[in-house]
Design an enzyme around this catalytic site. Structure first.
Site, PDB file in Angstrom:
ATOM      1  N   HIS A 144      14.227  -0.094  -9.860  1.00 56.78           N
ATOM      2  CA  HIS A 144      13.157   0.894  -9.887  1.00 56.78           C
ATOM      3  C   HIS A 144      11.891   0.201 -10.393  1.00 56.78           C
ATOM      4  CE1 HIS A 144      11.549   4.834  -9.623  1.00 56.78           C
ATOM      5  NE2 HIS A 144      11.438   5.054 -10.923  1.00 56.78           N
ATOM      6  N   ASP A 189      10.003  11.677 -17.050  1.00 53.00           N
ATOM      7  CA  ASP A 189      10.873  12.757 -16.583  1.00 53.00           C
ATOM      8  C   ASP A 189      12.340  12.499 -16.902  1.00 53.00           C
ATOM      9  OD1 ASP A 189      10.449  10.676 -14.643  1.00 53.00           O
ATOM     10  OD2 ASP A 189      11.484  11.879 -13.140  1.00 53.00           O
ATOM     11  N   HIS A 208      17.151  14.869  -8.086  1.00 57.37           N
ATOM     12  CA  HIS A 208      15.861  14.209  -8.279  1.00 57.37           C
ATOM     13  C   HIS A 208      14.949  14.476  -7.088  1.00 57.37           C
ATOM     14  CE1 HIS A 208      12.921  10.989  -9.293  1.00 57.37           C
ATOM     15  NE2 HIS A 208      13.308  11.268 -10.539  1.00 57.37           N
ATOM     16  N   HIS A 251      16.139   5.036 -17.863  1.00 60.13           N
ATOM     17  CA  HIS A 251      14.902   4.255 -17.904  1.00 60.13           C
ATOM     18  C   HIS A 251      13.831   5.090 -18.603  1.00 60.13           C
ATOM     19  CE1 HIS A 251      14.443   6.759 -14.333  1.00 60.13           C
ATOM     20  NE2 HIS A 251      13.163   6.426 -14.226  1.00 60.13           N
TER      21      HIS A 251
END
Length: 305
Positions: A143, A67, A271, A63
């Protein structure tokens, strides 16, 4: 057994720290290398891990949060400066393309290699890459931006030849592939030797699922059933479950539930939120649900067997 490795280049979340780099991994399968996400500093991490730039044949971006992709344009620029000529495929949500086109036009308009962009539909599961030895499937995630995970799956291989039996029956080399594909052999006395006496079973196909940023999806395990190894984001501990829900992330316990329900072989955690100075709390929480859980760290190489 051919190599199937995951090189962890970054396992932190959005805020970089001195302990962790943003998300990036290299999946190495049978001498082919695939980059999964490309956070800031990825090309430096590749150098530290001694991963050759020219062996990279495709990039998968889950995506377009920074980051997970801020390192992409710098890496593409370096490829051009190093004289790359082999095309590079990029698989990513369609939202990345106009941003990438602008950056390429500004910084990378005179290189000698082709960038082939493939838009990934983040709402459906589909095979998005395939070659002779593996497939890569997109896995819909949830998300704040359109997001997909990626499932790397080996294709079944042929049985292993038994060299002792081949030598015993004086079978010519030219017949080995036929035998691997199920053909029997008739010796000089007319005896028929079936293929299963001349071979050993093939290695079971291995698989690796990369589940990037996502809230907990109770049905996700159905898409990952029997996966050899799952990487699932574990941004928070259960004590911060409200934050996980608010920002569409998962807790370590929720990631472990996915792995447990998918009957996976092992679970890699990553993560991590920058709030944790020590991720041990995440590991303990995950192992309470799924014992075969492991923390990832930069420079770590996970080999699937």
């Amino acid at each position: 057994m051919e190599p199937f490795k995951i090189h962890i280049l970054g396992c932190g979340s959005a805020l970089p720290t001195l302990r962790h780099n943003p998300s990036a991994q290299v999946v190495e399968i049978r001498e082919k290398q695939f980059l999964v996400d490309c956070g800031e500093g990825t090309q430096l991490q590749m150098r530290r891990s001694k991963i050759g730039f020219n062996r990279l044949c495709a990039v998968f971006i889950s995506h377009i949060h920074g980051d997970h992709c801020f390192g992409l344009i710098g890496m593409l620029s370096s490829f051009g400066l190093l004289g790359r000529t082999m095309p590079l495929a990029i698989y990513a949500p369609k939202e990345l393309k106009p941003v990438l086109d602008m950056l390429l036009e500004t910084f990378c308009n005179d290189f000698d290699y082709e960038i082939q962009f493939h838009a990934v539909d983040t709402k459906k599961r589909a095979v998005i890459y395939e070659d002779r030895s593996l497939t890569v499937e997109s896995i819909p995630l949830k998300h704040r931006e359109p997001c997909a995970g990626f499932l790397f799956r080996e294709k079944p291989t042929l049985p292993h030849i038994r060299r002792d039996m081949i030598d015993f029956y004086h079978i010519p080399v030219s017949q080995i592939n036929n035998i691997k594909n199920g053909a029997s052999w008739t010796d000089e006395d007319g005896n028929v030797i079936p293929s299963n006496r001349l071979t050993r079973p093939a290695d079971p196909p291995r698989s690796y699922a990369y589940c990037s940023d996502t809230c907990y999806l109770p049905e996700l395990h159905k898409q990952l059933e029997g996966t050899t190894c799952i990487y699932h984001e574990t941004t928070y501990a259960t004590e911060d479950a409200e934050k996980a829900t608010k920002y569409c992330h998962s807790t370590a316990a929720q990631a472990a539930q996915v792995a447990r329900d998918a009957h996976a072989g092992r679970l890699l955690l990553g993560h991590y939120s920058s709030k944790y100075d020590n991720e041990q709390v995440l590991l303990e929480e995950a192992r309470a649900v799924f014992p075969a859980s492991e923390l990832t760290r930069e420079g770590m190489v996970v080999e699937l067997k």
